[in-house]
Design an enzyme around this catalytic site. Structure first.
Site, PDB file in Angstrom:
ATOM      1  N   CYS A 166      13.722   9.410   7.055  1.00  0.00           N
ATOM      2  CA  CYS A 166      13.507   9.792   8.983  1.00  0.00           C
ATOM      3  C   CYS A 166      15.163   9.829   9.376  1.00  0.00           C
ATOM      4  O   CYS A 166      14.809   9.689  10.242  1.00  0.00           O
ATOM      5  CB  CYS A 166      13.340   7.838   8.573  1.00  0.00           C
ATOM      6  SG  CYS A 166      14.423   6.503   7.622  1.00  0.00           S
ATOM      7  N   GLU A 214       9.549  15.455  15.052  1.00  0.00           N
ATOM      8  CA  GLU A 214      10.361  14.913  13.775  1.00  0.00           C
ATOM      9  C   GLU A 214       9.945  16.127  13.151  1.00  0.00           C
ATOM     10  O   GLU A 214       8.062  15.852  12.991  1.00  0.00           O
ATOM     11  CB  GLU A 214       9.694  14.041  13.375  1.00  0.00           C
ATOM     12  CG  GLU A 214      10.012  13.874  12.312  1.00  0.00           C
ATOM     13  CD  GLU A 214      10.022  11.718  12.437  1.00  0.00           C
ATOM     14  OE1 GLU A 214       9.291  11.695  11.863  1.00  0.00           O
ATOM     15  OE2 GLU A 214      10.829  11.037  11.377  1.00  0.00           O
ATOM     16  N   LYS A 232       0.738  -0.622   0.129  1.00  0.00           N
ATOM     17  CA  LYS A 232      -0.176   0.089  -0.434  1.00  0.00           C
ATOM     18  C   LYS A 232       1.057   1.349  -0.334  1.00  0.00           C
ATOM     19  O   LYS A 232       1.660   1.661   0.890  1.00  0.00           O
ATOM     20  CB  LYS A 232      -0.545  -0.112   1.527  1.00  0.00           C
ATOM     21  CG  LYS A 232      -2.478   0.499   1.061  1.00  0.00           C
ATOM     22  CD  LYS A 232      -2.402   1.895   0.574  1.00  0.00           C
ATOM     23  CE  LYS A 232      -2.026   3.540   1.814  1.00  0.00           C
ATOM     24  NZ  LYS A 232      -1.830   4.044   1.631  1.00  0.00           N
ATOM     25  N   GLU A 286       9.312   0.594  10.568  1.00  0.00           N
ATOM     26  CA  GLU A 286      10.127   1.016  10.851  1.00  0.00           C
ATOM     27  C   GLU A 286       9.629   2.834  10.910  1.00  0.00           C
ATOM     28  O   GLU A 286       9.015   3.438   9.723  1.00  0.00           O
ATOM     29  CB  GLU A 286      10.923   1.271   9.689  1.00  0.00           C
ATOM     30  CG  GLU A 286      11.706   0.011   9.763  1.00  0.00           C
ATOM     31  CD  GLU A 286      12.862  -1.130   7.893  1.00  0.00           C
ATOM     32  OE1 GLU A 286      11.973   0.890   6.982  1.00  0.00           O
ATOM     33  OE2 GLU A 286      13.774  -1.568   8.513  1.00  0.00           O
TER      34      GLU A 286
HETATM   35  P1  NAD Z   1       2.323   8.246   7.636  1.00  0.00           P
HETATM   36  O1  NAD Z   1       2.243   7.139   8.835  1.00  0.00           O
HETATM   37  O2  NAD Z   1       1.356   8.973   7.488  1.00  0.00           O
HETATM   38  O3  NAD Z   1       1.817   7.505   6.286  1.00  0.00           O
HETATM   39  C1  NAD Z   1       2.179   6.046   5.964  1.00  0.00           C
HETATM   40  C2  NAD Z   1       1.786   5.259   5.176  1.00  0.00           C
HETATM   41  O4  NAD Z   1       1.306   4.543   5.889  1.00  0.00           O
HETATM   42  C3  NAD Z   1       0.889   5.449   4.241  1.00  0.00           C
HETATM   43  O5  NAD Z   1       0.660   4.434   2.933  1.00  0.00           O
HETATM   44  C4  NAD Z   1      -0.230   6.005   4.388  1.00  0.00           C
HETATM   45  O6  NAD Z   1      -1.310   5.965   3.875  1.00  0.00           O
HETATM   46  C5  NAD Z   1      -0.551   4.357   5.784  1.00  0.00           C
HETATM   47  N1  NAD Z   1      -1.110   5.157   6.587  1.00  0.00           N
HETATM   48  C6  NAD Z   1      -1.749   6.005   7.628  1.00  0.00           C
HETATM   49  N2  NAD Z   1      -2.467   5.526   8.101  1.00  0.00           N
HETATM   50  C7  NAD Z   1      -3.175   4.146   8.401  1.00  0.00           C
HETATM   51  C8  NAD Z   1      -3.423   3.925   8.611  1.00  0.00           C
HETATM   52  N3  NAD Z   1      -4.122   3.922   9.910  1.00  0.00           N
HETATM   53  N4  NAD Z   1      -3.445   1.919   8.702  1.00  0.00           N
HETATM   54  C9  NAD Z   1      -2.569   1.756   7.504  1.00  0.00           C
HETATM   55  N5  NAD Z   1      -2.053   2.193   7.619  1.00  0.00           N
HETATM   56  C10 NAD Z   1      -1.920   3.883   7.196  1.00  0.00           C
HETATM   57  O7  NAD Z   1       3.502   8.805   7.362  1.00  0.00           O
HETATM   58  P2  NAD Z   1       4.537   9.609   5.578  1.00  0.00           P
HETATM   59  O8  NAD Z   1       3.533  10.863   6.394  1.00  0.00           O
HETATM   60  O9  NAD Z   1       3.500   9.200   4.426  1.00  0.00           O
HETATM   61  O10 NAD Z   1       6.536   9.343   5.987  1.00  0.00           O
HETATM   62  C11 NAD Z   1       6.708  10.623   6.979  1.00  0.00           C
HETATM   63  C12 NAD Z   1       6.998   9.404   7.964  1.00  0.00           C
HETATM   64  O11 NAD Z   1       7.919   8.523   7.833  1.00  0.00           O
HETATM   65  C13 NAD Z   1       8.402  10.089   8.965  1.00  0.00           C
HETATM   66  O12 NAD Z   1       7.524   9.903   9.821  1.00  0.00           O
HETATM   67  C14 NAD Z   1       9.886   9.154   8.507  1.00  0.00           C
HETATM   68  O13 NAD Z   1      10.139   9.487   9.441  1.00  0.00           O
HETATM   69  C15 NAD Z   1       9.117   8.296   8.535  1.00  0.00           C
HETATM   70  N6  NAD Z   1       9.600   7.508   8.040  1.00  0.00           N
HETATM   71  C16 NAD Z   1      10.868   5.899   8.171  1.00  0.00           C
HETATM   72  C17 NAD Z   1      11.702   5.028   8.071  1.00  0.00           C
HETATM   73  C18 NAD Z   1      11.969   4.603   8.486  1.00  0.00           C
HETATM   74  O14 NAD Z   1      13.013   3.754   7.619  1.00  0.00           O
HETATM   75  N7  NAD Z   1      12.531   4.188   9.645  1.00  0.00           N
HETATM   76  C19 NAD Z   1      11.579   5.650   6.728  1.00  0.00           C
HETATM   77  C20 NAD Z   1      10.926   6.697   5.260  1.00  0.00           C
HETATM   78  C21 NAD Z   1      10.085   6.852   6.518  1.00  0.00           C
END
Ligand code: NAD
Length: 481
Positions: free
Chosen positions: A284, A387, A174, A248
């Site tokens: 991240c 963050e 997804k 992650e």
């Molecule tokens: P997000 O958590 O808003 O979204 C991530 C994914 O989760 C998206 O596909 C979103 O549609 C989905 N999602 C959101 N709510 C959901 C739910 N209730 N159920 C199932 N899926 C759901 O994050 P973002 O804004 O897309 O990305 C930024 C974040 O990701 C930052 O916090 C960043 O640090 C983190 N990140 C972490 C890593 C790592 O490896 N640690 C790598 C890249 C990004």
């Protein structure tokens, strides 16, 4: 206008009810593509397809799965330029990175996963007695859901899909609603490369199709790369079924510069390779807290300012550009709100702080934030604890090792940390004592495929690897009867 579709059961299909989401080019603010706004029906269809494909895929000899993964690796190599351009247009990550770092890395990652298929079927034999044999077997979970963010869609897609498939699972990915075009394009390219239903991709909102997938009773394991809040939401949604989770999540990583460091390398490490260029701080592991030892405080601020002044903010598709825009209007507003907060919290602005058309007049509709640095002595401020996910760093001074370590670890997050020093003993002490899943010494943001990459505390737990997509079964055989 490019229109993308889901990949479900080997077919490229729109959302069942035909709804779409606009995908915006963050460098211009214009809609450039439409992606499916999938819902519950699409989640059901994807899970059914993955479930149907599981018996054959998991029964395939491991080496045959490896062959299939090598075919996928070739797709990345053959379509690198196209995929990189789509991702850069969709999320603003500069072409220099998508084309020259991410895509070549993906070919390596898929080939490496193809070479690890035997690890997924390797077990132990234990001779417990003359007629008693203990055996362990590794088995795939079944249907795995990978939920990925917008900042590096192709990389996070690969980290999940390659490893889960190598282990014999079938997969549903997804992608994030803000940037899913590159992953949906991959779906088109891979539709005939893997057997139907083995890999499925469904675009749409997290709270709609994401939630439907993670709640589904036939989903056996979930791996999320995303925010800590989403990690908590998925934990709650999957709690009744006790689903195994890999998370992650976010970070607020310290980048610690000691006076004995190679300051040229440290300057490059805390700016170019950490928080500003690449993905405009939307990584991240961004080193968003720069800890500087007092004797070099003024010098480092001046050096970081000079390095930031050399950054070229412009069209991310231009190979000369070294920093792109913020991914979406929503994230842009979020970053701007932190610029206001930094002022309210009484930090000193060292440089930057401008946004929008002032920064890149040639692309006035883009979501631009210039490299920005604040200074404070108070690590408890919200700008030091939360963050921001943009090109905004906070500099904090320290005197001693103990003080640096205390500031570094005073964070809800624990994803990564950087250390700049020539003192080997100190390097080992910090590697031991830093609360982080990844520690870099005299380097930063190195995440080679094949090494574990994960966090501690609010940054999550576990990591994507072939073994992480298997579970172990123990058998005891009495061979006398
Ligand atoms: P997000 O958590 O808003 O979204 C991530 C994914 O989760 C998206 O596909 C979103 O549609 C989905 N999602 C959101 N709510 C959901 C739910 N209730 N159920 C199932 N899926 C759901 O994050 P973002 O804004 O897309 O990305 C930024 C974040 O990701 C930052 O916090 C960043 O640090 C983190 N990140 C972490 C890593 C790592 O490896 N640690 C790598 C890249 C990004």
């Amino acid at each position: 206008m490019d229109v993308y579709r889901n990949l479900i059961g080997g077919d490229l299909v729109p959302a069942a009810d035909g709804r779409t989401l606009d995908s915006v080019n963050p460098a211009t603010g214009e809609v450039w593509a439409r992606v499916p706004a999938s819902g519950r029906a699409d989640a059901e269809a994807a899970v059914a397809a993955a479930r149907a494909a599981f018996p054959r895929w998991s029964a395939l000899p491991a080496l045959a799965r490896g062959q299939a993964l090598r075919r996928v690796a070739r797709v990345f190599a053959e379509h690198a330029e196209e995929l990189a351009r789509i991702e850069t247009t969709d999320n603003g990550r500069i072409l220099r990175d998508t084309l020259h770092k991410d895509l070549p890395g993906m070919t390596v990652l898929w080939e490496l996963a193809a070479g690890q298929v035997l690890d997924a079927v390797r077990g132990d034999t234990v001779i417990l007695g003359p007629d008693t044999l203990g055996l362990t077997r590794r088995e795939p979970y079944g249907v795995v859901v990978g939920v990925i963010p917008w900042n590096s869609p192709i990389s996070t897609f690969s980290a999940k899909a390659a490893h889960a498939l190598a282990a014999g699972n079938t997969v549903i990915v997804k992608p994030a609603e803000q940037a899913s075009a590159s992953v949906l394009r991959l779906g088109e390219l891979l539709a005939d490369v893997l057997p139907p239903g083995v890999l499925n991709i469904v675009g749409g909102l997290g709270e709609e199709v994401g939630e439907a997938l993670v709640r589904h009773r036939d989903v056996a394991k979930i791996s999320l790369t995303g925010s800590t809040e989403t990690g908590r939401a998925i934990t709650r949604a999957s709690a009744d079924a006790l689903k195994p989770l890999t998370f992650e999540l976010g970070g607020k990583s310290p980048n610690i510069v000691f006076a004995d460091a190679d300051l040229d390398a440290a300057t490059e490490g805390v700016t170019v390779n950490s928080i500003y260029t690449g993905n405009a701080g939307q990584v991240c592991v961004a080193g968003s807290r720069i800890l500087i030892q007092r004797p070099i405080w003024e010098e480092m601020l001046a050096r970081i300012g000079a390095a930031a002044a050399g950054i070229t903010l412009a069209d991310p598709l231009d190979p000369r550009t070294t920093m792109g825009p913020i991914v979406s209007a929503g994230q842009y507003e979020r970053v701007r709100s932190y610029l206001e907060l930094a002022a309210k919290e009484g930090t000193d602005l060292v440089f930057g702080g401008r946004t929008g058309a002032d920064v890149v007049p040639a692309l006035p509709g883009g979501y631009w934030v210039e490299p920005t640095l604040y200074a404070t002595t108070d690590n408890s401020l919200r700008v030091c604890q939360e963050e921001i996910f943009g090109p905004v760093a906070v500099a904090l001074p320290f005197d001693t090792e103990e003080e640096a370590l205390a500031i570094a670890n005073d964070s809800p997050y624990g994803l990564a940390a950087g250390l700049w020093t020539r003192d080997l003993g100190r390097a080992h002490r910090f590697v031991r004592d830093l609360q982080a899943g990844n520690v870099w010494v005299n380097t930063f943001r190195q995440m080679p495929p094949g090494l574990p990459f994960g966090g501690v505390k609010d940054s999550g737990y576990g990591h994507d690897s072939v073994l992480s997509y298997t579970r172990e079964k123990t058998a005891i055989l009495n061979t006398r009867s």
